[in-house]
Each structure stands twice: as structure tokens, then as C-alpha cells.
Design a protein around this motif. Sequence first.
Motif, PDB file in Angstrom:
ATOM      1  N   MET A  28       0.837  -1.199   0.000  1.00 52.00           N
ATOM      2  CA  MET A  28       0.000   0.000   0.000  1.00 52.00           C
ATOM      3  C   MET A  28       0.879   1.260   0.000  1.00 52.00           C
ATOM      4  O   MET A  28       0.588   2.220  -0.715  1.00 52.00           O
ATOM      5  N   ALA A  29       1.955   1.239   0.760  1.00 55.31           N
ATOM      6  CA  ALA A  29       2.857   2.395   0.817  1.00 55.31           C
ATOM      7  C   ALA A  29       3.558   2.617  -0.527  1.00 55.31           C
ATOM      8  O   ALA A  29       3.660   3.750  -1.002  1.00 55.31           O
ATOM      9  N   VAL A  30       4.022   1.550  -1.151  1.00 58.48           N
ATOM     10  CA  VAL A  30       4.701   1.684  -2.441  1.00 58.48           C
ATOM     11  C   VAL A  30       3.727   2.177  -3.507  1.00 58.48           C
ATOM     12  O   VAL A  30       4.079   3.018  -4.332  1.00 58.48           O
ATOM     13  N   GLU A  31       2.506   1.668  -3.468  1.00 59.98           N
ATOM     14  CA  GLU A  31       1.504   2.115  -4.447  1.00 59.98           C
ATOM     15  C   GLU A  31       1.171   3.593  -4.290  1.00 59.98           C
ATOM     16  O   GLU A  31       0.710   4.227  -5.217  1.00 59.98           O
ATOM     17  N   GLN A  32       1.374   4.122  -3.084  1.00 55.06           N
ATOM     18  CA  GLN A  32       1.091   5.520  -2.762  1.00 55.06           C
ATOM     19  C   GLN A  32      -0.390   5.852  -2.916  1.00 55.06           C
ATOM     20  O   GLN A  32      -0.756   6.918  -3.407  1.00 55.06           O
ATOM     21  N   VAL A  33      -1.231   4.924  -2.466  1.00 57.20           N
ATOM     22  CA  VAL A  33      -2.671   5.177  -2.485  1.00 57.20           C
ATOM     23  C   VAL A  33      -3.059   5.927  -1.212  1.00 57.20           C
ATOM     24  O   VAL A  33      -2.331   5.874  -0.216  1.00 57.20           O
ATOM     25  N   PRO A  34      -4.180   6.624  -1.241  1.00 55.80           N
ATOM     26  CA  PRO A  34      -4.616   7.332  -0.031  1.00 55.80           C
ATOM     27  C   PRO A  34      -4.863   6.364   1.124  1.00 55.80           C
ATOM     28  O   PRO A  34      -5.309   5.236   0.930  1.00 55.80           O
ATOM     29  N   ASP A  35      -4.581   6.823   2.327  1.00 58.89           N
ATOM     30  CA  ASP A  35      -4.779   6.019   3.536  1.00 58.89           C
ATOM     31  C   ASP A  35      -6.243   6.138   3.975  1.00 58.89           C
ATOM     32  O   ASP A  35      -6.577   6.850   4.920  1.00 58.89           O
ATOM     33  N   ILE A  36      -7.102   5.440   3.230  1.00 59.13           N
ATOM     34  CA  ILE A  36      -8.541   5.476   3.498  1.00 59.13           C
ATOM     35  C   ILE A  36      -9.033   4.041   3.715  1.00 59.13           C
ATOM     36  O   ILE A  36      -8.376   3.082   3.302  1.00 59.13           O
ATOM     37  N   PRO A  37     -10.183   3.888   4.380  1.00 65.01           N
ATOM     38  CA  PRO A  37     -10.690   2.538   4.650  1.00 65.01           C
ATOM     39  C   PRO A  37     -10.797   1.650   3.410  1.00 65.01           C
ATOM     40  O   PRO A  37     -10.496   0.457   3.480  1.00 65.01           O
ATOM     41  N   MET A  38     -11.202   2.200   2.285  1.00 59.28           N
ATOM     42  CA  MET A  38     -11.334   1.393   1.066  1.00 59.28           C
ATOM     43  C   MET A  38     -10.049   0.637   0.754  1.00 59.28           C
ATOM     44  O   MET A  38     -10.079  -0.536   0.392  1.00 59.28           O
ATOM     45  N   PHE A  39      -8.907   1.299   0.899  1.00 60.11           N
ATOM     46  CA  PHE A  39      -7.630   0.667   0.601  1.00 60.11           C
ATOM     47  C   PHE A  39      -7.115  -0.148   1.790  1.00 60.11           C
ATOM     48  O   PHE A  39      -6.607  -1.242   1.618  1.00 60.11           O
ATOM     49  N   ARG A  40      -7.248   0.390   3.008  1.00 59.45           N
ATOM     50  CA  ARG A  40      -6.747  -0.322   4.192  1.00 59.45           C
ATOM     51  C   ARG A  40      -7.483  -1.644   4.410  1.00 59.45           C
ATOM     52  O   ARG A  40      -6.878  -2.627   4.829  1.00 59.45           O
ATOM     53  N   GLN A  41      -8.775  -1.658   4.133  1.00 58.87           N
ATOM     54  CA  GLN A  41      -9.570  -2.857   4.401  1.00 58.87           C
ATOM     55  C   GLN A  41      -9.591  -3.838   3.234  1.00 58.87           C
ATOM     56  O   GLN A  41     -10.103  -4.949   3.374  1.00 58.87           O
ATOM     57  N   ASN A  42      -9.062  -3.443   2.095  1.00 61.02           N
ATOM     58  CA  ASN A  42      -9.076  -4.315   0.919  1.00 61.02           C
ATOM     59  C   ASN A  42      -7.693  -4.565   0.340  1.00 61.02           C
ATOM     60  O   ASN A  42      -7.566  -5.033  -0.793  1.00 61.02           O
ATOM     61  N   THR A  43      -6.663  -4.264   1.107  1.00 55.62           N
ATOM     62  CA  THR A  43      -5.299  -4.647   0.757  1.00 55.62           C
ATOM     63  C   THR A  43      -4.922  -5.702   1.776  1.00 55.62           C
ATOM     64  O   THR A  43      -4.884  -5.421   2.969  1.00 55.62           O
ATOM     65  N   ALA A  44      -4.688  -6.916   1.312  1.00 53.59           N
ATOM     66  CA  ALA A  44      -4.497  -8.014   2.261  1.00 53.59           C
ATOM     67  C   ALA A  44      -3.472  -9.015   1.757  1.00 53.59           C
ATOM     68  O   ALA A  44      -3.227  -9.128   0.559  1.00 53.59           O
TER      69      ALA A  44
END
Length: 148
Positions: A28-44
Motif C-alpha cells: 500500500m505504501a509503495v503504491e502511494q494510495v490514499p490512507d482510506i478505509p477502502m484501501f486499508r480494508q481491501n489490501t491483504a
Amino acid sequence: MPMIDVYATAGTFADKHRLAADLAAAVMAVEQVPDIPMFRQNTAAFVHELPAGDLSNVDGGSNYVRVQVLTNAGALDRGKQLAVVERLTHIVADAAGDPSLFARTWVLLTEAPDGGWGLEGHANTNAELVAAARAQIASLQAGQGAGG
């Protein structure tokens, strides 16, 4: 919203949950996506343990780890590909407590085709994923403005 699969012989990692969380956070950090629930809860990440004897190279060696990272199409440019592979390889070797595993960790990068990223029962295009992320960011920002 990458999905990460790690395959290793049982016992390679003492704390599989920590490994999974560290791998997900790194991508997630390398992708540089926003730190939002959509990404935090669906990156696994999923750690799959293989019984002894279920892994071998041509010479019979079985002390390897395979990491497969599935992203939506175009999520990783060349710089991000290099960063993901290096970072995940270090995380795997550190989690195993075996610096030599750095040389025996295979990282495969795979892209889902546009329209092939299923989330909440819908096969999303990249444009739909971007729109959903923007909507969530706007909603979160509106919520912060109302309370503060």
C-alpha cells in the motif's frame, strides 16, 4: 488494493499474521494510495503453509518462498515494481529470521485486467475504483469539516 499470497513450507514464519500485515502495508505504501478505509480494508496478504515435501526446485531444494502480488492493471509503474519486489523480499527474510532467504524469495507481480477487480460483488474497472476512492475521500473530508 493488492492481494498478496505467500507460499512457504510450514514453520518458515513464526508470526504469520504480522508478516501478512507488514506485506500489505508495504505494498500500500509503495503504491502511494490514499490512507482510506477502502484501501486499508481491501489490501491483504494470505500466508499459505505447505507441508514438508510439497515444494521443490529441480535440484530438490525446498527452502524457498513465493510471493505473488495481484494488483489492478497499471497500479505499479516500473519504479514501484522494483520497490515492491525489494521491500517484500526484505520483509520475508526478516520475518523468517533468515537473511539468506533474500536469495530464495520469488516475487511475482500480476495485474488483473481492467474490469477484473471484484469488490462488493461488482467487477470494477480502474475508473470505477478511482471514482469510489474519490467518493470516499470526499465523504471523509466532509465528515471532518462537519465535526471541527
